[in-house]
Design an enzyme around this catalytic site. Structure first.
Site, PDB file in Angstrom:
ATOM      1  N   ASP A  78       1.027  -1.088  -0.060  1.00  0.00           N
ATOM      2  CA  ASP A  78      -0.075   0.015   0.243  1.00  0.00           C
ATOM      3  C   ASP A  78       0.937   1.593   0.086  1.00  0.00           C
ATOM      4  OD1 ASP A  78      -2.482   1.679   0.834  1.00  0.00           O
ATOM      5  OD2 ASP A  78      -1.624   1.877   2.729  1.00  0.00           O
TER       6      ASP A  78
ATOM      7  N   ASP B 130      -0.239   4.822   1.449  1.00  0.00           N
ATOM      8  CA  ASP B 130      -0.234   5.810   1.463  1.00  0.00           C
ATOM      9  C   ASP B 130      -0.303   5.898   3.372  1.00  0.00           C
ATOM     10  OD1 ASP B 130      -0.966   8.141   0.046  1.00  0.00           O
ATOM     11  OD2 ASP B 130      -2.425   7.329  -0.547  1.00  0.00           O
TER      12      ASP B 130
HETATM   13  P1  TMP Z   1      -5.510   3.735  -0.476  1.00  0.00           P
HETATM   14  O1  TMP Z   1      -4.593   5.092  -0.134  1.00  0.00           O
HETATM   15  O2  TMP Z   1      -5.612   3.121   1.498  1.00  0.00           O
HETATM   16  O3  TMP Z   1      -5.186   3.641  -1.321  1.00  0.00           O
HETATM   17  O4  TMP Z   1      -6.967   4.604  -0.244  1.00  0.00           O
HETATM   18  C1  TMP Z   1      -7.083   5.883  -0.560  1.00  0.00           C
HETATM   19  C2  TMP Z   1      -7.863   7.028   0.637  1.00  0.00           C
HETATM   20  O5  TMP Z   1      -8.350   7.990  -0.169  1.00  0.00           O
HETATM   21  C3  TMP Z   1      -9.262   6.472   1.034  1.00  0.00           C
HETATM   22  O6  TMP Z   1      -8.928   6.470   2.761  1.00  0.00           O
HETATM   23  C4  TMP Z   1      -9.671   7.894   0.997  1.00  0.00           C
HETATM   24  C5  TMP Z   1      -9.113   9.069   0.273  1.00  0.00           C
HETATM   25  N1  TMP Z   1      -9.613   9.926  -0.406  1.00  0.00           N
HETATM   26  C6  TMP Z   1      -9.594  10.921  -0.763  1.00  0.00           C
HETATM   27  O7  TMP Z   1      -9.108  11.416   0.360  1.00  0.00           O
HETATM   28  N2  TMP Z   1     -10.325  12.554  -1.080  1.00  0.00           N
HETATM   29  C7  TMP Z   1     -10.554  11.424  -2.157  1.00  0.00           C
HETATM   30  O8  TMP Z   1     -11.291  12.540  -3.706  1.00  0.00           O
HETATM   31  C8  TMP Z   1     -11.082  10.408  -2.394  1.00  0.00           C
HETATM   32  C9  TMP Z   1     -11.589   9.428  -3.668  1.00  0.00           C
HETATM   33  C10 TMP Z   1     -10.552   9.776  -1.257  1.00  0.00           C
END
Ligand code: TMP
Length: 308
Positions: A49, A51
């Protein structure tokens, strides 16, 4: 408890920084390490992953930013609009009362609305570069070493993210200053028009609930500048043959990243960044190795050097 104490190992890095590592079942972990080592690097892939897994959770006392929330569009009105969506949908993402199929629909809705705002606001690559330059974001110490070691051993690294591929790539460019032959970003990839403005997104939307190896089939080409579908096909099928996995994540849901891969042995490494008291028990059961205290990646580098 005494049992907990025995299973926790205090590792001191640089004399001052202390990191906690929790291994719930050391015998099982040892067996997995031996099995992966025996099969060799040709059978191994790393799935990570982005973030708060590859990046730090805290940076100088501030929360590190994600690929989504570091982005500043030229017209600030669009940042406000995206924030409004975040405030509405983010609580739904973590609402245990919403059934999964319903939640998946809501997540698609959120991602599509956000992507539409990026297009409507005429996002440019220049704005991405500036946003990354000004962002509070940093890789955990040891990430570069990890990628280098895996590159040397010919082990592919798939970075799965429901964020934005172009931003993750720019973060790698600005913070690591080099590219890696073995690192592929599987995330939402942008298409820019001849005026350098965002026109559309490639492939299917990758959101938090479909972020797994099935995404390989939906996602845009893995190579940055390669649209050769045959080349991609070869790469995909060779990934499917790498049936041992080292998985890195910061949410229990990240374990789903290896769904779609018929793996033989998987070692999962978790980073528990937040709500440590209430999540420790579930995380230590879910992950083979669990790092607390916003640890560096040095332990994972050491592990990877044992695996290949
Ligand atoms: P990930 O980093 O685990 O792949 O998930 C992406 C994260 O991004 C999820 O927790 C929701 C967030 N997100 C935002 O912060 N802003 C946005 O506009 C969108 C669509 C998702």
């Amino acid at each position: 408890s005494g049992k907990n104490q025995a299973q926790m190992e205090q590792v001191v890095v640089n004399g001052s920084e202390s990191h906690l590592v929790v291994v719930d079942n050391p015998n099982l972990l040892q067996k997995k390490i031996s099995a992966i080592r025996l099969a060799g690097p040709a059978k191994l892939q790393v799935i990570a992953d982005f973030d708060a897994t590859l990046t730090k959770y805290w940076i100088n006392g501030c929360r590190g930013q994600s690929s989504h929330n570091l982005l500043q569009q030229e017209d600030p009105e669009y940042n406000v609009k995206r924030q409004t969506l975040y405030d509405y949908y983010h609580p739904l993402e973590f609402d245990p009362a919403i059934p999964l199929d319903e939640k998946a629909k809501l997540m698609v809705e959120w991602w599509e609305k956000t992507h539409a705002l990026l297009i409507e606001g005429g996002l440019t690559y220049n704005a991405i570069q500036n946003s990354v330059a000004e962002a509070t974001i940093a890789f955990r110490d040891g990430v570069t070493e990890l990628f280098e070691l895996l590159e040397e051993k010919g082990v592919p690294v798939l970075i799965f993210s429901a964020g934005l591929a172009d931003i993750i790539e720019e973060v790698l460019k600005q913070k690591v200053h080099r590219s890696f032959k073995n690192v592929r970003i599987v995330s939402n990839r942008m298409v820019f028009d001849e005026n350098g403005r965002l026109q559309s997104f490639k492939g299917k939307t990758i959101h938090v609930l479909n972020k797994n190896e099935h995404a390989l089939d939906m996602a845009a080409p893995l190579h940055d500048h390669c649209d050769d579908l045959n080349g991609l096909g070869d790469e995909k099928s060779s990934l499917k043959k790498r049936t041992n996995v080292l998985l890195l994540g910061d949410h229990i849901g990240d374990l789903g990243m290896s769904d779609g891969l018929d793996y033989e042995t998987r070692i999962s490494v978790g980073f528990l960044n937040d709500k440590v008291e209430s999540s420790l028990e579930s995380y230590r059961k879910a992950f083979d190795i669990l790092y607390l205290n916003d640890s560096s990646m040095h332990g994972v580098v050491k592990l990877a050097s044992h695996l290949c």
